[in-house]
Design a protein around this motif. Structure first.
Motif, short mmCIF file in Angstrom:
data_model
loop_
_atom_site.label_atom_id
_atom_site.label_comp_id
_atom_site.label_asym_id
_atom_site.label_seq_id
_atom_site.Cartn_x
_atom_site.Cartn_y
_atom_site.Cartn_z
N GLY A 74 0.82 -1.20 0.00
CA GLY A 74 0.00 0.00 0.00
C GLY A 74 0.85 1.25 0.00
N GLU A 75 0.16 2.39 -0.08
CA GLU A 75 0.81 3.69 -0.14
C GLU A 75 -0.03 4.69 0.64
OE1 GLU A 75 1.62 6.98 -3.63
OE2 GLU A 75 1.80 4.87 -4.15
N ARG A 76 0.63 5.61 1.35
CA ARG A 76 -0.08 6.65 2.09
C ARG A 76 0.87 7.80 2.41
NH1 ARG A 76 -0.28 5.37 8.53
NH2 ARG A 76 1.87 4.72 8.74
N TYR A 119 8.93 -2.40 20.20
CA TYR A 119 9.70 -1.57 19.27
C TYR A 119 8.86 -0.41 18.72
CZ TYR A 119 13.08 -5.37 19.21
OH TYR A 119 14.01 -6.32 19.57
N VAL A 120 7.64 -0.72 18.34
CA VAL A 120 6.76 0.27 17.72
C VAL A 120 5.43 0.23 18.48
CG1 VAL A 120 5.68 1.05 15.58
CG2 VAL A 120 7.87 -0.16 15.50
N PRO A 121 5.21 1.16 19.41
CA PRO A 121 4.05 1.09 20.32
C PRO A 121 2.73 1.59 19.75
CG PRO A 121 5.43 2.94 20.90
CD PRO A 121 6.13 2.23 19.78
N TYR A 122 2.67 1.87 18.48
CA TYR A 122 1.44 2.35 17.88
C TYR A 122 1.08 1.47 16.69
CZ TYR A 122 5.17 4.52 15.20
OH TYR A 122 6.33 4.71 14.49
N PRO A 123 -0.17 1.51 16.24
CA PRO A 123 -0.58 0.64 15.14
C PRO A 123 0.12 1.00 13.82
CG PRO A 123 -2.48 1.66 16.22
CD PRO A 123 -1.27 2.31 16.77
N PHE A 124 0.33 -0.01 13.02
CA PHE A 124 0.87 0.20 11.68
C PHE A 124 -0.25 0.56 10.71
CE2 PHE A 124 4.08 -2.66 13.52
CZ PHE A 124 5.22 -1.94 13.24
N TYR A 125 0.12 1.06 9.56
CA TYR A 125 -0.79 1.29 8.44
C TYR A 125 -1.53 -0.02 8.18
CZ TYR A 125 -1.79 2.06 3.43
OH TYR A 125 -2.36 2.16 2.19
N GLY A 126 -2.85 0.06 8.00
CA GLY A 126 -3.72 -1.11 7.90
C GLY A 126 -3.20 -2.28 7.07
N PRO A 127 -2.87 -2.06 5.78
CA PRO A 127 -2.39 -3.19 4.97
C PRO A 127 -1.08 -3.80 5.49
CG PRO A 127 -3.14 -1.41 3.56
CD PRO A 127 -3.13 -0.87 4.97
N VAL A 128 -0.22 -2.98 6.09
CA VAL A 128 1.03 -3.50 6.66
C VAL A 128 0.70 -4.35 7.89
CG1 VAL A 128 3.20 -2.88 7.79
CG2 VAL A 128 2.46 -1.64 5.74
N GLN A 129 -0.19 -3.85 8.74
CA GLN A 129 -0.58 -4.60 9.93
C GLN A 129 -1.20 -5.94 9.56
OE1 GLN A 129 -0.04 -3.51 13.37
NE2 GLN A 129 -0.21 -5.74 13.38
N GLU A 130 -2.06 -5.95 8.54
CA GLU A 130 -2.69 -7.20 8.09
C GLU A 130 -1.63 -8.19 7.61
OE1 GLU A 130 -5.76 -6.41 5.18
OE2 GLU A 130 -6.57 -4.79 6.44
N TYR A 131 -0.65 -7.69 6.85
CA TYR A 131 0.42 -8.56 6.36
C TYR A 131 1.22 -9.14 7.53
CZ TYR A 131 4.56 -10.04 3.78
OH TYR A 131 5.58 -10.79 3.24
N LEU A 132 1.54 -8.29 8.50
CA LEU A 132 2.29 -8.76 9.67
C LEU A 132 1.45 -9.76 10.48
CD1 LEU A 132 3.93 -5.41 10.80
CD2 LEU A 132 5.01 -7.32 9.57
#
Length: 138
Positions: A74-76, A119-132
């Protein structure tokens, strides 16, 4: 000037989302960008280069790890930096991660899903979070 117009003035950033053996590769930069400290390997897309090529190149330059691009997730416009971000899923094809660019990086880590918020205490960009979510061990 709108956020989108500001982002257009700066070069876009390609980030490599590299999962290997159920863990994702993270790097900690010597200089924070906004509130970011730990992040995915990546950097500016150079003239004539695709986002996929930039993600592969930046991973090699920063960590010495050889990866191949799999797909664009994705892109944002990043809410903390105002930069246009293109997230590229990558696979390891060779080498061992290390801090190669020690001017830019302080350290690297491989994180599973459970430790990722350390390491990263906040949510990732939606498509990245889904992939992870789909690819990391817990």
């Amino acid at each position: 000037m709108t956020e989108a117009m500001e982002a257009d003035k700066k070069k876009s950033i390609a980030s490599a989302i590299t999962v290997h053996d159920g863990r994702v590769l993270l790097v900690r930069r010597r200089v924070k960008e906004g509130s970011l400290s730990w992040q995915f390997p990546g950097g500016e897309i150079e003239e004539g280069e695709s986002a996929n090529e930039a993600a592969v190149r930046e991973t090699r330059e920063e960590t010495g790890l050889e990866v191949k691009d799999v797909s664009v997730l994705g892109e944002r416009v990043h809410p903390n930096t105002g930069r246009t971000m293109i997230y590229v899923a990558c696979q390891v094809v060779g080498g061992t991660a290390a801090v190669v660019d020690d001017d830019e990086l302080a350290e690297f880590a491989w994180s599973d899903g459970k430790a990722l918020t350390d390491y990263v205490p906040y949510p990732f960009y939606g498509p990245v979070q889904e992939y992870l979510n789909d690819n990391l061990s817990s």
